[in-house]
Design a protein around this motif. Structure first.
Motif, PDB file in Angstrom:
ATOM      1  N   LEU A 147       0.837  -1.204   0.000  1.00 28.64           N
ATOM      2  CA  LEU A 147       0.000   0.000   0.000  1.00 28.64           C
ATOM      3  C   LEU A 147       0.872   1.253   0.000  1.00 28.64           C
ATOM      4  N   ALA A 148       1.870   1.255   0.888  1.00 32.10           N
ATOM      5  CA  ALA A 148       2.719   2.439   1.029  1.00 32.10           C
ATOM      6  C   ALA A 148       3.618   2.658  -0.181  1.00 32.10           C
ATOM      7  N   ALA A 149       3.808   1.634  -0.994  1.00 31.23           N
ATOM      8  CA  ALA A 149       4.658   1.763  -2.180  1.00 31.23           C
ATOM      9  C   ALA A 149       3.949   2.489  -3.320  1.00 31.23           C
ATOM     10  N   GLU A 150       2.617   2.589  -3.238  1.00 29.99           N
ATOM     11  CA  GLU A 150       1.855   3.322  -4.246  1.00 29.99           C
ATOM     12  C   GLU A 150       1.802   4.790  -3.848  1.00 29.99           C
ATOM     13  N   PRO A 151       2.375   5.706  -4.628  1.00 28.73           N
ATOM     14  CA  PRO A 151       2.487   7.115  -4.208  1.00 28.73           C
ATOM     15  C   PRO A 151       1.174   7.733  -3.750  1.00 28.73           C
ATOM     16  N   THR A 152       0.080   7.482  -4.474  1.00 25.90           N
ATOM     17  CA  THR A 152      -1.192   8.098  -4.104  1.00 25.90           C
ATOM     18  C   THR A 152      -1.675   7.593  -2.758  1.00 25.90           C
ATOM     19  N   ILE A 153      -1.608   6.274  -2.569  1.00 29.61           N
ATOM     20  CA  ILE A 153      -2.056   5.695  -1.300  1.00 29.61           C
ATOM     21  C   ILE A 153      -1.104   6.096  -0.182  1.00 29.61           C
ATOM     22  N   ALA A 154       0.193   6.128  -0.484  1.00 30.74           N
ATOM     23  CA  ALA A 154       1.176   6.530   0.524  1.00 30.74           C
ATOM     24  C   ALA A 154       0.903   7.949   1.014  1.00 30.74           C
ATOM     25  N   ALA A 155       0.547   8.835   0.091  1.00 29.30           N
ATOM     26  CA  ALA A 155       0.232  10.218   0.470  1.00 29.30           C
ATOM     27  C   ALA A 155      -0.991  10.265   1.375  1.00 29.30           C
ATOM     28  N   LEU A 191      -2.059   7.762   3.318  1.00 28.92           N
ATOM     29  CA  LEU A 191      -1.650   7.196   4.602  1.00 28.92           C
ATOM     30  C   LEU A 191      -0.884   8.221   5.425  1.00 28.92           C
ATOM     31  N   SER A 192       0.070   8.881   4.783  1.00 29.21           N
ATOM     32  CA  SER A 192       0.887   9.865   5.484  1.00 29.21           C
ATOM     33  C   SER A 192       0.040  11.020   5.986  1.00 29.21           C
ATOM     34  N   GLY A 193      -0.941  11.416   5.184  1.00 30.53           N
ATOM     35  CA  GLY A 193      -1.780  12.547   5.541  1.00 30.53           C
ATOM     36  C   GLY A 193      -2.662  12.304   6.747  1.00 30.53           C
ATOM     37  N   ARG A 194      -2.830  11.056   7.106  1.00 28.58           N
ATOM     38  CA  ARG A 194      -3.664  10.754   8.269  1.00 28.58           C
ATOM     39  C   ARG A 194      -2.946  11.050   9.580  1.00 28.58           C
ATOM     40  N   PHE A 195      -1.593  11.129   9.537  1.00 31.35           N
ATOM     41  CA  PHE A 195      -0.818  11.265  10.772  1.00 31.35           C
ATOM     42  C   PHE A 195       0.185  12.405  10.649  1.00 31.35           C
ATOM     43  N   ASP A 196       0.135  13.318  11.617  1.00 27.29           N
ATOM     44  CA  ASP A 196       1.142  14.382  11.661  1.00 27.29           C
ATOM     45  C   ASP A 196       2.463  13.849  12.214  1.00 27.29           C
ATOM     46  N   HIS A 197       2.347  12.941  13.179  1.00 28.80           N
ATOM     47  CA  HIS A 197       3.533  12.445  13.866  1.00 28.80           C
ATOM     48  C   HIS A 197       3.502  10.925  13.914  1.00 28.80           C
ATOM     49  N   VAL A 198       4.615  10.316  13.556  1.00 30.11           N
ATOM     50  CA  VAL A 198       4.780   8.865  13.656  1.00 30.11           C
ATOM     51  C   VAL A 198       5.932   8.622  14.632  1.00 30.11           C
ATOM     52  N   LEU A 199       5.620   7.983  15.746  1.00 28.91           N
ATOM     53  CA  LEU A 199       6.604   7.726  16.794  1.00 28.91           C
ATOM     54  C   LEU A 199       6.800   6.214  16.913  1.00 28.91           C
ATOM     55  N   VAL A 200       8.042   5.766  16.876  1.00 31.76           N
ATOM     56  CA  VAL A 200       8.345   4.338  16.896  1.00 31.76           C
ATOM     57  C   VAL A 200       9.257   4.025  18.073  1.00 31.76           C
ATOM     58  N   ASP A 201       8.824   3.084  18.903  1.00 28.52           N
ATOM     59  CA  ASP A 201       9.631   2.645  20.037  1.00 28.52           C
ATOM     60  C   ASP A 201      10.403   1.380  19.656  1.00 28.52           C
ATOM     61  N   GLU A 202      11.542   1.133  20.320  1.00 28.23           N
ATOM     62  CA  GLU A 202      12.363  -0.065  20.092  1.00 28.23           C
ATOM     63  C   GLU A 202      12.724  -0.222  18.601  1.00 28.23           C
ATOM     64  N   TYR A 203      13.187   0.844  18.005  1.00 22.87           N
ATOM     65  CA  TYR A 203      13.442   0.821  16.562  1.00 22.87           C
ATOM     66  C   TYR A 203      14.531  -0.175  16.182  1.00 22.87           C
ATOM     67  N   GLN A 204      15.404  -0.510  17.121  1.00 24.19           N
ATOM     68  CA  GLN A 204      16.469  -1.468  16.805  1.00 24.19           C
ATOM     69  C   GLN A 204      15.905  -2.862  16.555  1.00 24.19           C
ATOM     70  N   ASP A 205      14.646  -3.093  16.926  1.00 20.20           N
ATOM     71  CA  ASP A 205      14.034  -4.413  16.744  1.00 20.20           C
ATOM     72  C   ASP A 205      13.202  -4.513  15.468  1.00 20.20           C
ATOM     73  N   THR A 206      13.226  -3.496  14.627  1.00 23.55           N
ATOM     74  CA  THR A 206      12.444  -3.550  13.388  1.00 23.55           C
ATOM     75  C   THR A 206      13.182  -4.340  12.318  1.00 23.55           C
ATOM     76  N   ASN A 207      12.395  -4.915  11.395  1.00 27.91           N
ATOM     77  CA  ASN A 207      13.001  -5.604  10.251  1.00 27.91           C
ATOM     78  C   ASN A 207      12.965  -4.674   9.032  1.00 27.91           C
ATOM     79  N   ARG A 208      13.488  -5.140   7.936  1.00 32.98           N
ATOM     80  CA  ARG A 208      13.584  -4.280   6.745  1.00 32.98           C
ATOM     81  C   ARG A 208      12.199  -3.908   6.217  1.00 32.98           C
ATOM     82  N   LEU A 209      11.241  -4.799   6.356  1.00 33.61           N
ATOM     83  CA  LEU A 209       9.893  -4.512   5.883  1.00 33.61           C
ATOM     84  C   LEU A 209       9.278  -3.358   6.672  1.00 33.61           C
TER      85      LEU A 209
END
Length: 714
Positions: free
Chosen positions: A243-251, A253-271
């Motif tokens: 979904l996020a790879a499609e520019p229109t849908i990504a825009a 998705l992004s527009g729904r959130f002003d701030h994206v906060l991620v905890d424990e970022y060292q535990d994320t995978n490439r996806l």
């Protein structure tokens, strides 16, 4: 050695004018809560607020163990941004709930009546949980019915196995990889983004000969999921990334959130990293918090590269704030931990410090073998308990679950209660899976794994009959197919109730959560028939019923319970409540995020830490080093690293049972021993020497032992 030096600050999290106004330091209440932060925490909280009306650029917070990073995130949230437009991603639902609780508390202290903003933090949860919610919103765009169900990992492996049988792969002359191995390969390819061939070469070399068949299996597995309108855990991220790879849908998705906060970022995978960068390509409003020194989940597909490379994804690079003041451990423990992790080949420069002074260094204790290791731990645990320290305030950590076997025997012999973390999850219990399968099948009648399980709960129905029932359901609506199905004679007595149950569930006649009580009442006689300990197991079902009542819909309940289950109450949970106080036993992986006053690390020797299986590459060795660092930084006051000198190994090929000698872990080389107190146990006590007066007295009373022995035979 390559160290990362934080770059100069650039734009970070900024908030709208109303945000800046509502929490300005001119407000005495706001100033009071800001005064509680240390200098680094405050820089992270306040950075960028001088640009009202704009979201600041990307921010990376390197938060060392015990550095108060959760409070820092909470303060970022209460700076006044619209909580409905904040996306908070954590790695457990409990962490998200705890974060929301802290936000509410801090907002109440800082903003008084305006604390209600914390209640609007509706988009907080795990990556998988948020992914499931977003996919229901965008289901039509990705070819899904919004009523899709989610298979847990065991059900996913079962579906993989069904497809494996249908393709004839289980009847190969040479043994084809088991279902769990097949699913592990599939999952690793999805989560790491690595090529199929590379995953086989690096992690599953014994499966190379099956490459073509595995590709065929995975394609058929994907088709089966699509036909049944089910997703597995990995799909929640995979579909979200598409979904996020499609520019229109990504825009959108992004527009729904002003701030994206991620905890424990060292535990994320490439996806997961791909998703975040696609949603916020310029980094505006994106804040990630983590500690590269605690990246220990590569076996789940996580990669430390995400946090190490994060700043360079943006131009200018993301700002970096380092939180290195520790509020957990004493200074000697931190100095030893810093020294261990400082030998890593690549890391962010960070040295934890505290104002908690202590004369006690962490101990490296040499014992003869595993039996002495167990006796040492028990003696020191009881000694601390006699000194007023509860058993719950003490923990024994180990690299692998089986490392505690000898200790568990000793604890049982000494009647010391303990809890070992790493038992069965709530959803692994047979009876819990049964009840959830009924709900899942009613929610999505195309879900063959759920239907297959439910049908076989009835007496007289085995795999063949269950398969015919599912084929019938696939051709028409479920209630009609079930009502007209010719049940076997043994099921005839139970069949009418089952038909009525499924009709009401599929038709949503009773409403939620009354549906759950209806299922529980139907299931109880089957539970009693199939399990001798039904009285214990029903406790889990009743627990689920009370949990179900807290969810607005059946779909939300199924999704969130599957993604983040609570603990079980039955004996199957592996965590029986033995006493009001008990010692904690835990793998190091399970201990992450926890803290105890007194910590013992078992088997601090090469072969265990690092594991023999974790020394194939420099990257693997560095992760093993981080494991020891995580274990050490769980300790608040006392730390014991126990090093048995020998192990008894059973059934070694060609060698039989034998003792093997061990060496202290390479992660504590001799040059670091000054940071530790070296000890041996049990201590060697020199024999008392005879006194001069004693020898003089004895001389007057000489005994002719030889003569006495001779007379014995006269």
């Amino acid at each position: 050695m390559r160290h990362f030096i934080p770059p100069p600050f650039v734009l970070v999290l900024t908030l709208p004018d109303t945000a800046a106004d509502s929490s300005s330091t001119s407000d005495p209440a706001a100033a009071a809560y800001l005064a509680k932060l240390n200098e680094a925490q405050r820089r992270a909280v306040e950075f960028g607020v001088d640009e009202p009306g704009r979201c600041g650029g990307p921010l990376l917070v390197i938060a060392g163990a015990g550095s108060g990073k959760t409070n820092t995130l909470a303060h970022l949230l209460v700076k006044g941004a619209d909580p409905h437009r904040i996306l908070l991603l954590t790695f457990s639902r409990r962490a998200a709930l705890e974060m929301t609780r802290r936000v509410t508390r801090i907002a109440t202290q800082a903003l008084g009546s305006k604390s209600a903003i914390a209640q609007g933090l509706t988009w907080s949860g795990t990556f998988h949980g948020v992914g499931a919610r977003l996919l229901r919103d965008y289901a039509d765009l990705v070819g899904l019915a919004p009523s899709f169900t989610i298979n847990d990992r065991e059900d996913s492996a079962d579906l993989m196995n069904l497809v494996r049988h249908e393709l004839g792969l289980s009847s190969k002359e040479k043994r084809f990889p088991a279902k769990s191995t097949c699913f592990a390969i599939y999952s690793r390819v999805v989560n790491t983004g690595a090529s199929f061939a590379l995953v086989l070469d690096q992690s599953f070399p014994w499966c190379r000969e099956w490459e073509a068949d595995l590709k065929r299996l995975f394609a058929a597995y994907v088709a089966a999921k699509q036909a049944q309108n089910v997703l597995d855990y990995d799909d929640l991220l995979l579909y979200w990334s598409h979904l996020a790879a499609e520019p229109t849908i990504a825009a959108d998705l992004s527009g729904r959130f002003d701030h994206v906060l991620v905890d424990e970022y060292q535990d994320t995978n490439r996806l997961q990293s791909t998703i975040l960068l696609a949603m916020k390509p310029d980094g505006r409003g994106l804040t990630v918090v983590g500690d590269d020194a605690q990246s220990i989940y590569s076996f789940r597909g996580a990669t430390v590269r995400n946090i190490l490379d994060f700043p360079q994804h943006f131009d200018p690079p993301a700002a970096t704030v380092t939180l290195d003041r520790n509020y957990r451990s004493t200074q000697p423990i931190l100095e030893a931990s810093n020294a261990v992790i400082d030998l890593a080949s690549e890391r962010y420069t960070k040295n934890l410090w505290t104002d908690k002074a202590s004369a006690q260094k962490p101990r490296v204790v040499t014992v003869a073998d595993e039996a002495d290791q167990a006796r040492y731990v028990v003696e020191k645990v009881l000694e601390a308990r006699e000194g007023g320290m509860k058993l719950k305030s003490q923990a024994v950590l180990f690299r692998a679950a089986y490392h505690s076997a000898t200790l568990e025997i000793e604890l049982t012999r000494r009647n010391i209660p303990f809890v070992k973390f790493g038992g069965l999850k709530f959803l692994d219990s047979v009876h819990v899976k049964d009840v959830l399968a009924v709900l899942r099948w009613a929610e999505n009648p195309r879900d063959r794994v759920a239907g297959f399980r439910v049908a076989q709960l009835l007496p007289g129905i085995g795999p063949a009959i269950a398969g015919r029932l599912l084929d019938s359901v696939a051709q028409t609506d479920a209630p009609n197919a079930i009502a007209h199905f010719q049940a076997p004679a043994r099921a005839s007595e139970d069949w009418p109730r089952f038909v009525g149950l499924m009709a009401k569930l599929c038709g949503r006649e009773s409403g939620w959560p009354a549906e759950f009580e209806m299922i529980r009442r139907w299931y109880e006689p089957h539970l009693e028939r199939n399990h001798e300990d039904a009285a214990i197991r029903i406790g889990d079902v009743l627990q689920m019923e009370s949990i179900a009542a807290t969810y607005p819909t059946r779909e939300r309940f199924l999704t969130e319970l599957t993604l983040d289950p609570p603990d079980a109450t039955s004996d199957e949970s592996g965590v029986p409540m033995l006493d009001e106080d008990y010692l904690i036993l835990s793998t190091i992986h399970s201990a992450k995020g926890q803290e105890w006053r007194n910590v013992f690390v078992l088997n601090g020797v090469d072969g265990c830490i690092p594991s023999d299986l974790g020394t194939g590459s420099d990257e693997e060795i560095d992760e093993e080093r981080r494991l020891l660092y995580v274990a050490m930084t769980r300790a608040k006051e006392d730390l014991h690293i126990v090093t048995p000198q020998r192990f008894y190994v059973h059934n070694q090929t060609h060698l039989g049972d034998r003792h093997v000698w061990a060496q202290r872990t390479r992660f504590i080389p001799q040059q670091l021993m000054q940071k530790f107190e070296a000890a041996a146990w049990p201590p060697v006590i020199a024999p008392a020497a005879p006194t001069v007066a004693g020898l003089a007295a004895a001389a007057k009373a000489k005994i002719d032992i030889a003569a006495r022995l001779k007379r014995m035979w006269d």
